[in-house]
Each structure stands twice: as C-alpha cells, then as structure tokens.
Design a protein around this motif. Structure first.
Motif, PDB file in Angstrom:
ATOM      1  N   GLY A 154      68.173   4.079 -22.626  1.00  0.00           N
ATOM      2  CA  GLY A 154      67.744   3.413 -21.239  1.00  0.00           C
ATOM      3  C   GLY A 154      66.173   3.299 -21.319  1.00  0.00           C
ATOM      4  N   ASP A 155      65.725   2.484 -22.508  1.00  0.00           N
ATOM      5  CA  ASP A 155      64.352   2.228 -22.831  1.00  0.00           C
ATOM      6  C   ASP A 155      64.035   0.634 -22.522  1.00  0.00           C
ATOM      7  N   GLY A 156      65.383  -0.200 -22.421  1.00  0.00           N
ATOM      8  CA  GLY A 156      65.185  -1.399 -21.647  1.00  0.00           C
ATOM      9  C   GLY A 156      65.252  -2.207 -23.127  1.00  0.00           C
ATOM     10  N   HIS A 157      65.273  -2.262 -24.488  1.00  0.00           N
ATOM     11  CA  HIS A 157      65.030  -2.852 -25.565  1.00  0.00           C
ATOM     12  C   HIS A 157      66.510  -2.912 -26.057  1.00  0.00           C
ATOM     13  N   ARG A 158      66.732  -4.168 -26.640  1.00  0.00           N
ATOM     14  CA  ARG A 158      67.949  -4.848 -27.457  1.00  0.00           C
ATOM     15  C   ARG A 158      67.983  -4.003 -28.583  1.00  0.00           C
ATOM     16  N   TYR A 159      69.193  -3.354 -28.753  1.00  0.00           N
ATOM     17  CA  TYR A 159      69.272  -3.039 -29.766  1.00  0.00           C
ATOM     18  C   TYR A 159      70.529  -3.590 -30.979  1.00  0.00           C
TER      19      TYR A 159
END
Length: 223
Positions: free
Chosen positions: A192-197
């Motif tokens: 849910g942090d909005g970053h892409r992994y």
C-alpha cells in the motif's frame, strides 16, 4: 558482506551493485525478492560460482550447507527479521537477506577428530584443520552432519550477519530454516505504499520461500 569473503579486493561498490541490478530488471528500489536473480547478479559482478538451493536448510540440504560453511564459504539466506535481527516468522512481511559465514557444531567428544586444534583460551572449543581441494575436515564423512540418534552432531549454530546490524550473531539453524520456509507474501505495508517493486512469478514467496544461495570463488580467480 559475502563478497568480502570471496573477493576482498575486487572493488565492486554498493552503487554499482544496485545500478546493475536495476539495469537487469532485478530491482526497482533496492529490493531483491528472487534468490535466482541474486545468484545471477553475484556471478556477473564477482569472480564466483553461485548455486541456488531449493527446499530449505534442513533435509538433504543440511549436510551440503554445513560442508560449505565449514569450508569458509558464504551462504546468502532470505528470512524474516525480528526486532533484534534474529529469525522470526511473519509470513515474509519482514523479509531480509542474511549472509552466513561460519558454523558452530556441537559434536560428541567421541566423534571429534584428533586433527582438530583446541582453542588456547576457551575450553571445549576446537577448530577443524585447513581445507585442501574442497575436502571436508570432518573425519567421519557425511553422516557426521546429520545428528539424530546415530549422528555425532547434537547442535548447529550458524554465524550470521545482515546489513542492518554491524554485529555478527549466532542463530540456530532450525530456527533460520523455519523462518526461510514461510516467506509467503509481500508486506501489506509495501503493498500500500504506492511504490513499484520487482516480484518474481508467484510473488515474493515464489522467489524466496525455501531458497538460499551458496557462493564459491572460481578456480584461479584473483582475490
């Protein structure tokens, strides 16, 4: 940390390591959720041969891992990190990598080889002789690694280090195996942090659960 054992003067810095991982599509923000990608990265940047171990740290992998560590070679293992940096079980929500650099075996005195060197200051602490040609220093062969009712090994502690702590720690191999075997999912906080992994097929668990990476220097490689 593992590279310093294999090639202490090789000179690959953290920035180059992360940059290469990004260029290869292994990571977006420094994360590494694939043991296979970690092995490929190590072989590209360092003079080493990396072997991917599947199925955890126990069972048929246990004697191979112990021989590897007794031989002075590093092993990279993903696990869930507790607040004191030791292994825990959080379903992969606290997943980190640790490098194993040594092993402490509890061995029955009757099985101890006379070629072992006793520590001059610590009672009942012995060191195996130097290895030559990859041979094991444990006199009784592979069965010595298995423990149990017939084996000579009654306890196994591994010397571990990870990037968030400068200290080495001793962990029970069984506890590390249990932590490694349950890395099933990405942390909800990261979801849910909005970053892409970068995740492998099957998600975080598909690339980490029950996996490890053993590394050995290539023959003739410079230190």
């Amino acid at each position: 940390m593992a590279a310093s054992l294999l090639a202490p003067t090789h000179g690959v810095g953290l920035e180059e390591l992360v940059r290469t991982a990004r260029d290869r599509g292994f990571t977006a923000r420094g994360e590494m959720f694939s043991a296979a990608d970690m092995a490929a990265l190590a072989q590209e940047l360092f003079p080493c041969r990396a072997e991917l171990l599947s199925g955890g740290l126990e069972g048929p992998n246990r004697p191979r891992i112990l021989r590897h560590l007794v031989g002075g070679l590093p092993l990279l293992v993903p696990y869930d990190e507790d607040s004191n940096h030791e292994p825990c079980r959080r379903r992969g929500h606290k997943a980190h990598w640790a490098v194993l650099t040594g092993v402490l075996l509890g061995i029955r005195s009757a099985a101890l080889s006379p070629t072992y060197r006793q520590d001059p200051e610590i009672p009942n602490l012995f060191y195996p002789p130097s290895f030559e040609g990859g041979e094991t220093a444990l006199e009784k062969g592979e069965e010595l690694f298995w423990g149990g009712s017939e084996g000579a090994v009654e306890g196994v502690l591994v010397l571990a280090q990870q990037g968030k702590s400068p200290r080495c720690q001793l962990w029970g191999l069984g506890g590390l195996h249990d932590s490694n075997a349950q890395l099933g999912e990405l942390s909800p906080r990261r979801l849910g942090d909005g970053h892409r992994y970068v995740l492998p097929l099957g998600g975080a668990g598909g690339g980490l659960e029950g996996e490890g990476r053993a590394a050995a220097p290539l023959p003739g490689a410079p230190p």
